[in-house]
Design an enzyme around this catalytic site. Structure first.
Site, mmCIF file in Angstrom:
data_model
loop_
_atom_site.group_PDB
_atom_site.id
_atom_site.type_symbol
_atom_site.label_atom_id
_atom_site.label_comp_id
_atom_site.label_asym_id
_atom_site.label_seq_id
_atom_site.Cartn_x
_atom_site.Cartn_y
_atom_site.Cartn_z
ATOM 1 N N HIS A 52 -2.696 -4.462 2.802
ATOM 2 C CA HIS A 52 -3.751 -3.856 3.622
ATOM 3 C C HIS A 52 -3.316 -3.540 5.039
ATOM 4 O O HIS A 52 -3.710 -2.496 5.571
ATOM 5 C CB HIS A 52 -5.022 -4.719 3.672
ATOM 6 C CG HIS A 52 -6.139 -4.081 4.449
ATOM 7 N ND1 HIS A 52 -6.771 -2.931 4.029
ATOM 8 C CD2 HIS A 52 -6.724 -4.429 5.636
ATOM 9 C CE1 HIS A 52 -7.705 -2.595 4.906
ATOM 10 N NE2 HIS A 52 -7.682 -3.477 5.888
ATOM 11 N N GLU A 103 -4.857 1.635 -2.972
ATOM 12 C CA GLU A 103 -6.091 2.032 -2.269
ATOM 13 C C GLU A 103 -5.904 3.224 -1.334
ATOM 14 O O GLU A 103 -6.878 3.874 -0.969
ATOM 15 C CB GLU A 103 -6.681 0.850 -1.512
ATOM 16 C CG GLU A 103 -5.954 0.473 -0.239
ATOM 17 C CD GLU A 103 -6.872 -0.202 0.778
ATOM 18 O OE1 GLU A 103 -8.044 -0.461 0.465
ATOM 19 O OE2 GLU A 103 -6.403 -0.442 1.897
ATOM 20 N N ASN A 104 -4.670 3.539 -0.946
ATOM 21 C CA ASN A 104 -4.406 4.656 -0.032
ATOM 22 C C ASN A 104 -3.667 5.812 -0.694
ATOM 23 O O ASN A 104 -3.100 6.664 -0.003
ATOM 24 C CB ASN A 104 -3.587 4.179 1.167
ATOM 25 C CG ASN A 104 -4.233 3.069 1.946
ATOM 26 O OD1 ASN A 104 -3.621 2.030 2.181
ATOM 27 N ND2 ASN A 104 -5.483 3.249 2.349
ATOM 28 N N ASN A 158 -10.507 -2.314 -0.251
ATOM 29 C CA ASN A 158 -11.781 -1.740 0.196
ATOM 30 C C ASN A 158 -11.789 -0.220 0.177
ATOM 31 O O ASN A 158 -12.854 0.404 0.012
ATOM 32 C CB ASN A 158 -12.126 -2.244 1.602
ATOM 33 C CG ASN A 158 -11.015 -1.994 2.599
ATOM 34 O OD1 ASN A 158 -9.873 -2.400 2.386
ATOM 35 N ND2 ASN A 158 -11.334 -1.334 3.698
ATOM 36 N N HIS A 159 -10.622 0.419 0.330
ATOM 37 C CA HIS A 159 -10.579 1.888 0.345
ATOM 38 C C HIS A 159 -10.430 2.499 -1.058
ATOM 39 O O HIS A 159 -10.382 3.727 -1.188
ATOM 40 C CB HIS A 159 -9.428 2.378 1.228
ATOM 41 C CG HIS A 159 -9.648 2.133 2.682
ATOM 42 N ND1 HIS A 159 -10.723 2.639 3.369
ATOM 43 C CD2 HIS A 159 -8.924 1.414 3.590
ATOM 44 C CE1 HIS A 159 -10.663 2.263 4.638
ATOM 45 N NE2 HIS A 159 -9.584 1.508 4.793
ATOM 46 N N HIS A 210 -0.290 -2.926 6.229
ATOM 47 C CA HIS A 210 0.764 -1.900 6.212
ATOM 48 C C HIS A 210 2.068 -2.283 6.915
ATOM 49 O O HIS A 210 3.055 -1.569 6.792
ATOM 50 C CB HIS A 210 0.258 -0.578 6.801
ATOM 51 C CG HIS A 210 -0.753 0.123 5.965
ATOM 52 N ND1 HIS A 210 -0.973 1.485 6.020
ATOM 53 C CD2 HIS A 210 -1.623 -0.343 5.043
ATOM 54 C CE1 HIS A 210 -1.935 1.821 5.170
ATOM 55 N NE2 HIS A 210 -2.346 0.709 4.565
ATOM 56 N N HIS A 262 -5.776 -8.816 -0.435
ATOM 57 C CA HIS A 262 -5.977 -7.628 0.387
ATOM 58 C C HIS A 262 -6.856 -8.025 1.569
ATOM 59 O O HIS A 262 -8.074 -8.149 1.440
ATOM 60 C CB HIS A 262 -6.631 -6.534 -0.459
ATOM 61 C CG HIS A 262 -6.482 -5.166 0.120
ATOM 62 N ND1 HIS A 262 -5.303 -4.442 0.029
ATOM 63 C CD2 HIS A 262 -7.344 -4.387 0.814
ATOM 64 C CE1 HIS A 262 -5.459 -3.273 0.619
ATOM 65 N NE2 HIS A 262 -6.682 -3.221 1.118
ATOM 66 N N ASP A 275 0.831 -1.199 0.000
ATOM 67 C CA ASP A 275 0.000 0.000 0.000
ATOM 68 C C ASP A 275 0.869 1.254 0.000
ATOM 69 O O ASP A 275 1.726 1.431 0.868
ATOM 70 C CB ASP A 275 -0.882 0.017 1.249
ATOM 71 C CG ASP A 275 -1.701 -1.254 1.401
ATOM 72 O OD1 ASP A 275 -2.933 -1.153 1.364
ATOM 73 O OD2 ASP A 275 -1.096 -2.339 1.573
#
Length: 265
Positions: free
Chosen positions: A178, A39-40, A67-68, A180, A153, A8
Site C-alpha cells: 500500500h 489495487e493500482n 482499498n483501491h 509503495h 495492506h 502494488d
C-alpha cells in the site's frame, strides 16, 4: 521452494516493468508461486479485465487487493470472469458488500498455500473491522498443512509490524503493501515467519510513489485537485520479495529483497 511476491503494481508502466523483469527472475529463482498486489493496476487505481488478464498472461498466479481495488466499476467484470476471478484474494475484513474471498487455498503440485489479504485500520477513511480478529477467525478454517501467506495492506508501519509479530509462527510469510516504498527490514521472526514492512511498488521511478510528480505537487502544495495518474513511460522500478520455504516445517528459511530499474519506452 521459493515464492516471489510483488507489491502494488501501478498502472501500465508498472505492468510493463513487471513484464520485462519477471522472465529473468522466474528463470533464475524458479518460484513455485508468484503473487502481486493489484489495487493500482488500471491507470493507478482499480482493476479492469484487460489489466488483470495481462497479469494472468505474464504468469502471475495470485492477485491480492486493497482499498483501491473497487475504484473502477469494471471490478465486477473481473470477478464475473471464471478465469480471472480465481486469481483474486480481496481484503478479508472488507466492510463493503463486494465479490470475492479474503482467504483462498491454492494448490501447487502437492503443496497447499493459503493466501490471506488484510486491511489495516490506521489512517483509512473507511472504518475497517479488526484485522487481528479477522485473521484469527480465518486461520481456524485453514488446513494445518497449508503454507500461510499474508498480504497486510496498511498505511502505518507500526500496524504492519504488529500484525507480522502477531502472526509469527502461524504464517510462513507476512508482508506489507500500500505505501509503495520498499522497506529494508526483511527478517525472519523468532518462530519462523518471514516478514517485511512493505514490498514496495512496481511503477514509475522518480515520480511521487508512482504518480506523476506535477499532479501530486499541485495537490499537496497548491491544493489543486486533479486526477492523480501515473506516467505511461520512462524509468520504472520493480520491487519484490523472494521467500525461501521449508515445505516440511512450513517455516521460512530466507527472505531476500529484489529491486531493478528498467526503462519503459
Amino acid at each position: 521452494m521459493t515464492i516471489l511476491v510483488f507489491g502494488d503494481v501501478v498502472g501500465k508502466i508498472g505492468r510493463e516493468a513487471v513484464r520485462l523483469v519477471l522472465p529473468k527472475w522466474r528463470e533464475h529463482y524458479t518460484p513455485a508461486l508468484i503473487l502481486a498486489n493489484a489495487e493500482n493496476l488500471a491507470h493507478g487505481a482499480g482493476i479492469t479485465t484487460k489489466t488483470v488478464r495481462e497479469m494472468h498472461d505474464m504468469g502471475i498466479n495470485v492477485l491480492t487487493g486493497g482499498n483501491h481495488l473497487w475504484d473502477k466499476p469494471a471490478y465486477a467484470d473481473v470477478f464475473a470472469d471464471p478465469e480471472l476471478s480465481p486469481m483474486f484474494v480481496r481484503p478479508l475484513n472488507e466492510v463493503r458488500t463486494v465479490p470475492g474471498v479474503g482467504a483462498r487455498l491454492v494448490e501447487r503440485g502437492e503443496t497447499s498455500f493459503a493466501i490471506l489479504n488484510l486491511m489495516g485500520q490506521a489512517f483509512f477513511k473507511d472504518a475497517y473491522p479488526s484485522p487481528f480478529a479477522a485473521v484469527d477467525e480465518a486461520l481456524e478454517k485453514i488446513p494445518p498443512e497449508a503454507i500461510v501467506l499474508v498480504d497486510v495492506h496498511a498505511e502505518a508501519t507500526s500496524e504492519k509490524a504488529l500484525l507480522g509479530k502477531y502472526l509469527d509462527g502461524r504464517a510462513t510469510a507476512v508482508w506489507g503493501t500500500h505505501t509503495h516504498v520498499p522497506s529494508a527490514d526483511q527478517r525472519l521472526l523468532p518462530r519462523g515467519t518471514a516478514f517485511a514492512t512493505d514490498v514496495g511498488m512496481s511503477g514509475a521511478h522518480n515520480e511521487s510513489i508512482g504518480i506523476r510528480y506535477d499532479l501530486a505537487l499541485a495537490l499537496m502544495k497548491d491544493k489543486k485537485k486533479s486526477q492523480l495518474v501515473p506516467p505511461e513511460n520512462g524509468p520504472a522500478e520493480v520491487n519484490a520479495l523472494l521467500v525461501t520455504l521449508d515445505e516440511t516445517s512450513r517455516r521460512a528459511k530466507d527472505i531476500l529483497r529484489l529491486r531493478e530499474i528498467v526503462e519503459i519506452p
